[in-house]
Each structure stands twice: as C-alpha cells, then as structure tokens.
Design an enzyme around this catalytic site. Structure first.
Site, short mmCIF file in Angstrom:
data_model
loop_
_atom_site.label_atom_id
_atom_site.label_comp_id
_atom_site.label_asym_id
_atom_site.label_seq_id
_atom_site.Cartn_x
_atom_site.Cartn_y
_atom_site.Cartn_z
N MET A 47 0.88 -1.35 -0.05
CA MET A 47 -0.03 -0.14 0.09
C MET A 47 0.84 1.44 -0.01
SD MET A 47 -3.36 -0.93 2.18
CE MET A 47 -2.69 -0.73 3.64
N GLY A 48 2.29 1.09 -0.36
CA GLY A 48 2.90 2.09 -0.55
C GLY A 48 3.57 2.49 0.95
N GLY A 53 10.84 -2.99 5.64
CA GLY A 53 10.41 -4.27 5.51
C GLY A 53 9.55 -4.66 4.08
N HIS A 54 9.17 -3.63 3.20
CA HIS A 54 8.82 -3.75 1.94
C HIS A 54 9.91 -4.23 0.97
CE1 HIS A 54 5.45 -0.65 3.32
NE2 HIS A 54 4.90 -1.80 3.07
N GLN A 78 -10.45 -2.58 2.36
CA GLN A 78 -10.02 -3.34 3.44
C GLN A 78 -10.15 -2.30 4.56
OE1 GLN A 78 -6.15 -4.25 1.67
NE2 GLN A 78 -5.27 -3.86 3.46
N LYS A 166 4.89 -10.24 9.27
CA LYS A 166 4.30 -9.01 10.23
C LYS A 166 2.97 -9.14 10.14
CE LYS A 166 3.46 -4.61 11.33
NZ LYS A 166 2.53 -4.32 10.31
N GLN A 170 -2.95 -12.49 7.57
CA GLN A 170 -2.94 -11.87 6.09
C GLN A 170 -2.24 -13.23 5.20
OE1 GLN A 170 -3.06 -8.07 4.01
NE2 GLN A 170 -0.83 -8.66 3.82
N MET A 201 8.63 -2.80 11.88
CA MET A 201 8.37 -1.64 10.84
C MET A 201 7.08 -1.88 10.14
SD MET A 201 11.81 -0.79 8.84
CE MET A 201 13.46 -0.91 9.66
N SER A 202 6.27 -0.36 10.19
CA SER A 202 4.96 -0.29 9.44
C SER A 202 4.91 1.06 9.07
CB SER A 202 3.94 -0.86 10.88
OG SER A 202 2.58 -0.27 10.39
P1 AMP Z 1 1.27 -2.97 3.30
O1 AMP Z 1 1.96 -1.97 2.65
O2 AMP Z 1 1.27 -2.75 4.76
O3 AMP Z 1 0.17 -3.67 2.77
O4 AMP Z 1 2.30 -4.18 3.29
C1 AMP Z 1 2.92 -4.84 2.01
C2 AMP Z 1 3.58 -6.05 2.31
O5 AMP Z 1 4.72 -5.67 2.93
C3 AMP Z 1 2.75 -7.11 3.22
O6 AMP Z 1 2.98 -8.37 2.72
C4 AMP Z 1 3.30 -6.81 4.60
O7 AMP Z 1 3.12 -8.03 5.29
C5 AMP Z 1 4.94 -6.42 4.34
N1 AMP Z 1 5.39 -6.02 5.49
C6 AMP Z 1 4.88 -4.76 6.19
N2 AMP Z 1 5.74 -4.51 7.12
C7 AMP Z 1 6.64 -5.41 7.43
C8 AMP Z 1 7.76 -5.64 8.13
N3 AMP Z 1 8.13 -4.78 9.05
N4 AMP Z 1 8.57 -6.76 7.82
C9 AMP Z 1 8.30 -7.70 6.71
N5 AMP Z 1 7.29 -7.33 5.80
C10 AMP Z 1 6.32 -6.32 5.99
#
Ligand code: AMP
Length: 301
Positions: A47-48, A53-54, A78, A166, A170, A201-202
C-alpha cells in the site's frame, strides 16, 4: 533510523530501468510479454509508504524471480468506515525511487476507479480465517484484502508472490485462498523487519508522536517475554502466556492491548496448550494508532 536501500546492490545489479504503470490492461500485456520471454515474475503487493520491510520483500523477490513487480495501491475496501483510508500515508514519488533502488522492474499503481469501477459487485471471503483476530476487530477487512489480492494477482500473473510475516493472519489467509481457488503460483512469506529497538516496521509508525514511538516497542518486549516463557521455562499453558503479555503491555501507559492470543499457525484455531507450530498475534492501540505484531514458535514437546 534504518537504512532504506543498499547502494552497493543497486550498482551491482544495474537497476535504474523501472517501468511505472497505472493501466490494468498494460499490466496484463507486460506480464504476458514477460511470460512469453520465459521470465519468472516475482510480485510484491504494497500500500506504499515503503520502508525496509517492503524493500526486504523486493530483494527476496529478486532472488526468486527474474522480473520483480511491485504494486502501490491503498485499497479502500479493506478499510472500515472509521479507519484511516483517507489519511493513510501516501508518497508515490519517494516510493518509486525506493522500489527502483531496491531493484524493482515494474511499479504498478492502478487507480481506485480502475480497480473498482462503478457497479463493482464481486468480493472474496475466506471463511473462518477472515473473521477472527484482526478480522474480529476490523469487520470486512479481510474481505477487502482477499478481493484485491485476487484482482492484483490476475493482472500481474506472478510465478511467486511475497508477503511479510508481520501480517501473519493475512499471509495464512492468502495461502489458503490460493490453494482453495487453485491459483497457479507460489507464496513466499518473509521475516518481519524491525527497528533497532524491536518495533516492527509499519507505514503506520509514522503516525506516532515521539512519546508514543518510545512506548511502542513494549509490544515486541511482550512477545519476547512470551517466547522466553515457552522456550526457556517450558510454559505450555496458553492462558499463562496471554497473562504475561497483558502484564507487560499494562506497564506501559501509552499502549492499550486490543488482543493477545495463542493460535495454531496453520488454521488460526485457538489453543489451550502450546504445541506444534504456534502463532501468538497481538494488536494494540498507541493513541489513535493501531499496531500489530506476532511471533511464531515451533514447539516439539
Ligand atoms: P502493506 O503496505 O502494509 O500492505 O504491506 C505490504 C507487504 O509488506 C505485506 O506483505 C506486509 O506483510 C509486508 N510488510 C509490512 N511491514 C513489514 C515488516 N516490518 N517486515 C516484513 N514485511 C512487512
């Protein structure tokens, strides 16, 4: 502060030629072209507001595939009505640069109106797995996730799609969806990348005030305390583990626990006794921000 991209890798693999697409038709045509040329497509949906992590998923994709597609799409279906869809952090220029430096070949950023045109009516539900834990706290969340993932997979046609541990629920739900709907691809789940103090990380960490940011690693400490009780002290009572997590988080006034549970890592069924492959997911509010984290433990005896 984490290092966002490894310039050495960027140099060595000669990145720089990343194509950015918004058209779903063009995405499908490009995927067909790649497949016709015998390329193996790796896909990282996001989602950018990209962080390390990404980027770890993009780098892993480059080890597993010859072409890596990253998508940027903040998926409205979502988010609940009172959630942060509108204010979710968006920075597409920065994201494009980070994805390119990490070695992405294609950045697919469809428009909401193209993914959900007027009259859109079809949704995917993974029964049982989508209504517990995060699904119980965020009704409709996983219906939106499952729906958009199927739609994006249909456009990108990857050989392998990568997800982060993380978001453990999902990842489990998507594996099940792919098996149940006979989608022809592999799912790779990659480890959670953390800040130095353990905070996962988030993109939502950006919402935290300095005080909240200092308090947030209590979630990781609570999980480590649970892990140590299971691994070192051989605690096998799930209830006791949940109590330990509650106690640890309660000591931090800025953080309020939403749930902590002990479940089977394959089926998400609640466990009384800790045995086999066990997932301990937690969710908490830090001010107005909701954070999740988890640990998986393999317990043989
Ligand atoms: P999101 O942008 O939050 O939808 O995340 C996109 C992808 O990145 C998803 O598969 C998440 O599980 C993964 N992701 C987000 N945060 C982390 C993290 N800290 N470590 C590893 N993968 C992550």
């Amino acid at each position: 502060m984490a290092i966002l991209a490894d310039p050495e890798r960027t140099q060595k693999s000669g990145e720089g030629l990343m194509e950015t697409l918004t058209s779903p038709e063009r995405m499908r045509a490009l995927a067909r072209e790649f497949r016709a040329q015998g390329e193996r497509i790796g896909y990282v949906p996001t989602m950018g507001a990209l962080h390390e992590g990404h980027l770890s998923l993009i780098r892993r994709s480059k080890q597993l595939a010859t072409r890596t597609v990253v998508s940027l799409f903040v998926n409205p279906t979502q988010f609940g009505p009172s959630e942060d869809f509108r204010k979710y952090p968006r920075n597409p220029e920065r994201d494009a640069e980070l994805a390119r430096l990490a070695g992405a070949d294609v950045l697919y950023a469809p428009r909401v109106g193209d993914v959900y045109p007027p009259g859109y009516r079809t949704y995917v539900a993974v029964e049982g797995l989508g209504t517990t834990l995060e699904g119980a706290s965020r009704p409709g969340h996983f219906r939106g996730v499952a729906t958009v993932v199927v739609k994006l997979l249909n456009r990108v046609a990857p050989h392998v799609a990568l997800f982060g541990q993380k978001d453990a629920q999902q990842a489990i739900l998507i594996k099940k969806l792919v098996r149940d709907l006979e989608v022809d691809l592999e799912i790779e789940v990659c480890p959670t990348v953390r800040e130095e103090d353990g905070l996962a990380m988030s993109s939502r960490n950006a919402y935290l005030t300095p005080e909240q940011r200092r308090a947030a690693p209590v979630l990781y400490r609570a999980l480590k305390r649970a892990e140590s009780a299971v691994v070192r002290e051989k605690e096998r009572r799930a209830e006791r583990i949940v109590d330990l997590i509650r106690e640890t988080v309660a000591a931090e006034p800025y953080v309020s626990l939403d749930y902590a549970e002990v479940v089977d890592a394959g089926t998400l069924a609640p466990l009384e006794r800790i045995e086999g492959s066990v997932l301990i997911p937690i969710a908490a509010r830090v001010g107005a921000t909701r954070l999740i984290d988890n640990v998986i433990l393999k317990v043989e005896e």
